[in-house]
Scaffold this motif. Structure first.
Motif, PDB file in Angstrom:
ATOM      1  N   GLN A  25       0.680  -1.475   0.114  1.00 53.91           N
ATOM      2  CA  GLN A  25       0.017   0.036  -0.061  1.00 53.91           C
ATOM      3  C   GLN A  25       0.729   1.356   0.033  1.00 53.91           C
ATOM      4  OE1 GLN A  25      -3.373   0.492  -0.371  1.00 53.91           O
ATOM      5  NE2 GLN A  25      -2.842   2.614  -0.578  1.00 53.91           N
ATOM      6  N   THR A  29       0.707   4.207  -2.796  1.00 56.13           N
ATOM      7  CA  THR A  29       0.580   5.662  -2.423  1.00 56.13           C
ATOM      8  C   THR A  29       1.971   6.281  -3.081  1.00 56.13           C
ATOM      9  OG1 THR A  29      -0.673   5.026  -0.443  1.00 56.13           O
ATOM     10  CG2 THR A  29       0.292   7.157  -0.571  1.00 56.13           C
ATOM     11  N   TYR A  64      -6.884   5.359  -3.942  1.00 45.87           N
ATOM     12  CA  TYR A  64      -5.763   4.873  -3.715  1.00 45.87           C
ATOM     13  C   TYR A  64      -5.508   4.566  -2.064  1.00 45.87           C
ATOM     14  CZ  TYR A  64      -4.245   9.100  -1.126  1.00 45.87           C
ATOM     15  OH  TYR A  64      -4.166   9.918  -0.366  1.00 45.87           O
ATOM     16  N   GLU A  65      -6.236   5.060  -1.057  1.00 46.88           N
ATOM     17  CA  GLU A  65      -6.011   4.845   0.209  1.00 46.88           C
ATOM     18  C   GLU A  65      -6.065   3.290   0.499  1.00 46.88           C
ATOM     19  OE1 GLU A  65      -6.452   8.865   2.628  1.00 46.88           O
ATOM     20  OE2 GLU A  65      -8.561   8.256   1.696  1.00 46.88           O
TER      21      GLU A  65
END
Length: 192
Positions: A25, A29, A64-65
């Motif tokens: 992740q 990001t 995206y988070e």
């Protein structure tokens, strides 16, 4: 500068901990701003690969988070071995006809592949199109011998690949990371 920007993320078994602990992740990001800056539609087109490949919905500013948890970890494919050629063939099929806009593919992996011969062939084919693959080796489990060898691969129209090894992206500030990821792409743009 406008480009089609894509992400190919290693989904092999050895990546499992990095998917679960948030490292992947963090990578997504950190890479999204490149797409937001250059991509023709502000999306980071996305693929997973292990023994096969799966194209996913794109990464965007709005998803995206939790992209890894909500999209990548809900993929149909299972974590398996590491083969580069299937995903590269699908990327070629997707981008080979968009010749006026270059395609910049960020290819993230933690290890060498099992299909070097097939990958060599698709990298040679890629060099005929307006595409550049930036390989990024993450983690500390391998010396990435195959990816280092690609810089000297014969039989290509252009040197259409770059490679950097990054043990931990969080130890690089944005300027360092983006400079390293884009350096060889910029050289390719100026020399093709």
């Amino acid at each position: 500068h406008t480009a089609r920007v894509a992400l190919a993320m290693d989904y092999s078994g050895s990546m499992g901990d990095m998917f679960r602990n948030g490292s992947v992740q963090d990578v997504v990001t950190r890479l999204l701003p490149i797409a937001l800056k250059f991509d023709d539609n502000g999306e980071l087109e996305s693929w997973l690969f292990s023994n096969g490949q799966e194209r996913l919905e794109p990464v965007t500013a709005s998803n995206y988070e939790r992209y890894v948890k909500n999209v990548m970890m809900n993929a149909r494919m299972h974590m398996g071995g590491t083969e580069y050629a299937p995903v590269l063939k699908d990327i070629v099929k997707c981008y080979k006809n968009s010749s006026n806009i270059p395609a910049f593919i960020m290819f993230i992996t933690d290890g060498d592949n099992w299909d070097a011969y097939e990958t060599d062939a698709i990298i040679r084919e890629l060099s005929n199109y307006n595409m550049f693959v930036q390989f990024v080796g993450i983690g500390t489990g391998t010396d990435f011998a195959y990816l280092k060898k690609l810089d000297n691969l014969s039989g290509r129209k252009h040197d259409n690949t770059g490679f950097i090894a990054v043990a931990d992206m969080n130890k690089l500030n944005d300027q360092q990371l983006y400079t390293e990821i884009l350096r060889q792409y910029n050289e390719w743009l100026n020399n093709k």
